[in-house]
Design a protein around this motif. Structure first.
Motif, mmCIF file in Angstrom:
data_model
loop_
_atom_site.group_PDB
_atom_site.id
_atom_site.type_symbol
_atom_site.label_atom_id
_atom_site.label_comp_id
_atom_site.label_asym_id
_atom_site.label_seq_id
_atom_site.Cartn_x
_atom_site.Cartn_y
_atom_site.Cartn_z
ATOM 1 N N GLN A 187 26.383 6.834 -15.398
ATOM 2 C CA GLN A 187 27.797 6.901 -15.073
ATOM 3 C C GLN A 187 28.098 7.523 -13.723
ATOM 4 O OE1 GLN A 187 30.099 5.427 -17.087
ATOM 5 N NE2 GLN A 187 28.308 4.775 -18.252
ATOM 6 N N PHE A 188 27.278 8.472 -13.288
ATOM 7 C CA PHE A 188 27.620 9.284 -12.123
ATOM 8 C C PHE A 188 26.857 8.841 -10.883
ATOM 9 C CE2 PHE A 188 27.431 13.021 -9.354
ATOM 10 C CZ PHE A 188 28.753 13.452 -9.374
ATOM 11 N N GLY A 189 27.611 8.525 -9.835
ATOM 12 C CA GLY A 189 27.008 8.155 -8.559
ATOM 13 C C GLY A 189 27.744 8.813 -7.414
ATOM 14 N N VAL A 190 27.059 8.963 -6.281
ATOM 15 C CA VAL A 190 27.620 9.626 -5.102
ATOM 16 C C VAL A 190 27.325 8.786 -3.862
ATOM 17 C CG1 VAL A 190 27.635 11.706 -3.687
ATOM 18 C CG2 VAL A 190 27.245 11.888 -6.138
ATOM 19 N N ARG A 198 32.855 12.509 4.677
ATOM 20 C CA ARG A 198 33.414 11.883 3.488
ATOM 21 C C ARG A 198 32.404 11.912 2.329
ATOM 22 N NH1 ARG A 198 37.032 11.969 6.967
ATOM 23 N NH2 ARG A 198 38.531 10.311 7.341
ATOM 24 N N VAL A 199 32.922 12.162 1.135
ATOM 25 C CA VAL A 199 32.134 12.103 -0.094
ATOM 26 C C VAL A 199 32.925 11.299 -1.117
ATOM 27 C CG1 VAL A 199 31.006 13.410 -1.934
ATOM 28 C CG2 VAL A 199 31.144 14.385 0.362
ATOM 29 N N PHE A 200 32.268 10.310 -1.737
ATOM 30 C CA PHE A 200 32.905 9.482 -2.757
ATOM 31 C C PHE A 200 32.054 9.537 -4.020
ATOM 32 C CE2 PHE A 200 33.861 7.728 1.408
ATOM 33 C CZ PHE A 200 35.257 7.686 1.383
ATOM 34 N N VAL A 201 32.727 9.599 -5.166
ATOM 35 C CA VAL A 201 32.043 9.770 -6.437
ATOM 36 C C VAL A 201 32.554 8.751 -7.447
ATOM 37 C CG1 VAL A 201 31.743 11.328 -8.404
ATOM 38 C CG2 VAL A 201 31.532 12.218 -6.092
ATOM 39 N N THR A 202 31.652 8.243 -8.275
ATOM 40 C CA THR A 202 32.038 7.460 -9.440
ATOM 41 C C THR A 202 31.576 8.191 -10.692
ATOM 42 O OG1 THR A 202 31.861 5.338 -10.602
ATOM 43 C CG2 THR A 202 29.930 6.052 -9.340
ATOM 44 N N GLU A 203 32.411 8.192 -11.704
ATOM 45 C CA GLU A 203 32.060 8.791 -12.987
ATOM 46 C C GLU A 203 32.133 7.777 -14.117
ATOM 47 O OE1 GLU A 203 33.081 13.293 -13.138
ATOM 48 O OE2 GLU A 203 34.847 12.324 -12.245
ATOM 49 N N ALA A 256 36.169 7.438 -6.064
ATOM 50 C CA ALA A 256 37.243 8.276 -5.542
ATOM 51 C C ALA A 256 36.682 9.315 -4.591
ATOM 52 C CB ALA A 256 37.984 8.966 -6.691
ATOM 53 N N ALA A 257 37.498 9.699 -3.606
ATOM 54 C CA ALA A 257 37.091 10.753 -2.673
ATOM 55 C C ALA A 257 36.974 12.066 -3.413
ATOM 56 C CB ALA A 257 38.103 10.863 -1.542
ATOM 57 N N ARG A 258 35.978 12.863 -3.020
ATOM 58 C CA ARG A 258 35.786 14.178 -3.639
ATOM 59 C C ARG A 258 35.428 15.190 -2.564
ATOM 60 N NH1 ARG A 258 32.041 15.507 -8.816
ATOM 61 N NH2 ARG A 258 33.893 14.635 -9.819
ATOM 62 N N LEU A 266 20.311 13.551 -1.181
ATOM 63 C CA LEU A 266 19.431 13.650 -2.339
ATOM 64 C C LEU A 266 20.155 14.453 -3.404
ATOM 65 C CD1 LEU A 266 16.643 13.415 -3.787
ATOM 66 C CD2 LEU A 266 16.003 15.550 -2.621
ATOM 67 N N PHE A 267 20.474 13.816 -4.533
ATOM 68 C CA PHE A 267 21.090 14.515 -5.655
ATOM 69 C C PHE A 267 20.081 14.606 -6.787
ATOM 70 C CE2 PHE A 267 24.928 14.203 -3.367
ATOM 71 C CZ PHE A 267 25.840 15.071 -3.963
ATOM 72 N N VAL A 268 19.863 15.836 -7.267
ATOM 73 C CA VAL A 268 18.892 16.065 -8.337
ATOM 74 C C VAL A 268 19.580 16.193 -9.688
ATOM 75 C CG1 VAL A 268 17.214 17.097 -6.787
ATOM 76 C CG2 VAL A 268 18.902 18.566 -7.901
ATOM 77 N N SER A 269 20.917 16.298 -9.689
ATOM 78 C CA SER A 269 21.703 16.330 -10.918
ATOM 79 C C SER A 269 23.139 15.978 -10.544
ATOM 80 C CB SER A 269 21.650 17.718 -11.563
ATOM 81 O OG SER A 269 22.364 18.663 -10.790
ATOM 82 N N ARG A 270 24.015 15.921 -11.535
ATOM 83 C CA ARG A 270 25.424 15.665 -11.243
ATOM 84 C C ARG A 270 26.017 16.757 -10.352
ATOM 85 N NH1 ARG A 270 29.232 12.922 -15.675
ATOM 86 N NH2 ARG A 270 27.926 11.145 -16.260
ATOM 87 N N ASP A 271 25.518 17.961 -10.488
ATOM 88 C CA ASP A 271 26.091 19.090 -9.757
ATOM 89 C C ASP A 271 25.403 19.358 -8.427
ATOM 90 O OD1 ASP A 271 27.988 19.649 -11.748
ATOM 91 O OD2 ASP A 271 26.527 20.829 -12.883
ATOM 92 N N GLU A 272 24.070 19.258 -8.406
ATOM 93 C CA GLU A 272 23.324 19.747 -7.243
ATOM 94 C C GLU A 272 22.829 18.617 -6.349
ATOM 95 O OE1 GLU A 272 20.260 23.312 -6.138
ATOM 96 O OE2 GLU A 272 19.955 22.293 -8.061
ATOM 97 N N GLY A 273 23.100 18.773 -5.058
ATOM 98 C CA GLY A 273 22.648 17.778 -4.103
ATOM 99 C C GLY A 273 22.467 18.358 -2.716
ATOM 100 N N TYR A 274 21.779 17.616 -1.871
ATOM 101 C CA TYR A 274 21.470 18.016 -0.501
ATOM 102 C C TYR A 274 21.807 16.846 0.419
ATOM 103 C CZ TYR A 274 18.612 21.213 -3.266
ATOM 104 O OH TYR A 274 18.177 22.117 -4.212
#
Length: 309
Positions: free
Chosen positions: A166-169, A176-181, A188-190, A203-211
């Protein structure tokens, strides 16, 4: 004596030229003119996407490579799909797909984005291509048809990733950062990265944490899914063009032949023998080994050990 030397010289000119070196060079899968633009590993093979209309495939962890010509193509991105299949994007608006063994490459054209810059597969095997004007193309039938999401901004999306079903970045220039849930049905912009940050890779290692790595060697870190970002120390000082996991640890490759890894919230240089002052355009983990493969211009393709020395 002079006449004898002249005869000997003429005899030498009349002999057949030794072309063995040229023949051997032509037989090598990696050419000196090759530019490695993308790399990926699915655990079975490592694949390098080249600027010159070909891929290199290794089934023995980078020791040997075979070359497969694709025709007019410039492969600027590669991704692994859930079934192990390999997905690539071509600068000339084509998606390329191959089996998990890196064979039987076939292409599918798309119209937008006009300049594709990033590619990924979702958990269901769907294809996602992002690029200029914050446009994202999606195919559920291996490129037979495409659906376009236009986020309406004049910015380049340079990285797109799905963390789960479900979750993509997607990260883009100007911070700009865009997210889908909802699996990509809507985006949507986030939040936003500071100072109109230009990202090279994410690089996202989870829904919360990314680099996210960017210009001038900057690296940003989020622990709330992109709502807020903090700068991390990049002790290597080099811009990191690609980020990926190696042995579960974030690594990056970039300018000046730099290999870096995350260590106690700082990115530190990984030393290796005979470093070259040429940029690594891409990198990927070598499955089952504490090693990565990195590549760049001038036929540069190296396997580098990442274990502590």
């Amino acid at each position: 004596m002079t006449s004898l030397l002249a005869v000997a010289a003429l005899a030498g000119c009349g002999g057949e030229a030794d072309l063995s070196a040229a023949v051997a060079d032509a037989a090598r899968p990696l050419k000196r003119y090759d530019v490695v633009q993308s790399l990926v590993s699915n655990g079975q093979v490592i694949v390098a996407g080249l600027q010159a209309g070909a891929v290199l495939v290794s089934s023995d962890q980078g020791r040997n490579w075979r070359r497969e010509a694709l025709g007019p193509a410039s492969l600027i991105g590669l991704a692994v799909c859930p079934d192990g299949g390999l997905l690539a994007i071509d600068f000339y608006r084509k998606a390329w797909y191959a089996n998990a063994d890196g064979r039987d490459w076939r292409s599918a054209a798309f119209d937008k984005p006009r300049v594709p810059l990033a590619v990924t597969c979702d958990a269901g095997g769907g294809w996602w291509v992002a690029g200029t004007r914050t446009q994202i193309a999606h195919s559920t039938d291996q490129g037979a048809t495409w659906q376009l999401t236009d986020l309406g901004e004049d910015a380049q999306i340079t990285a797109i990733r799905f963390v789960d079903a479900q979750f993509g970045v997607a990260t883009a220039e100007f911070g700009r950062v865009f997210v889908t849930e909802d699996g990509g049905a809507s985006w949507a912009a986030r939040g936003g990265m500071p100072d109109e940050f230009y990202p090279y890779d994410a690089l996202f290692v989870s829904r919360d944490e990314g680099y996210v790595s960017g210009l001038a060697g900057q690296v940003l870190h989020t622990t709330d899914g992109g709502l807020s970002w903090t700068r991390q120390t990049n002790a290597s000082g080099a811009p990191l063009y690609r980020l990926f996991l190696q042995d579960g640890v974030p690594h990056g490759v970039g300018a000046g032949g730099t290999v870096a890894r995350l260590d106690d919230d700082a990115w530190r240089t990984v030393p290796y023998p005979d470093p070259l002052p040429v940029f690594f355009a891409s990198g990927a983990a070598v499955a089952g080994q504490s090693a990565l493969v990195a590549g760049g211009p001038g036929g540069l393709l190296r396997v580098i050990a990442t274990a502590d020395r």
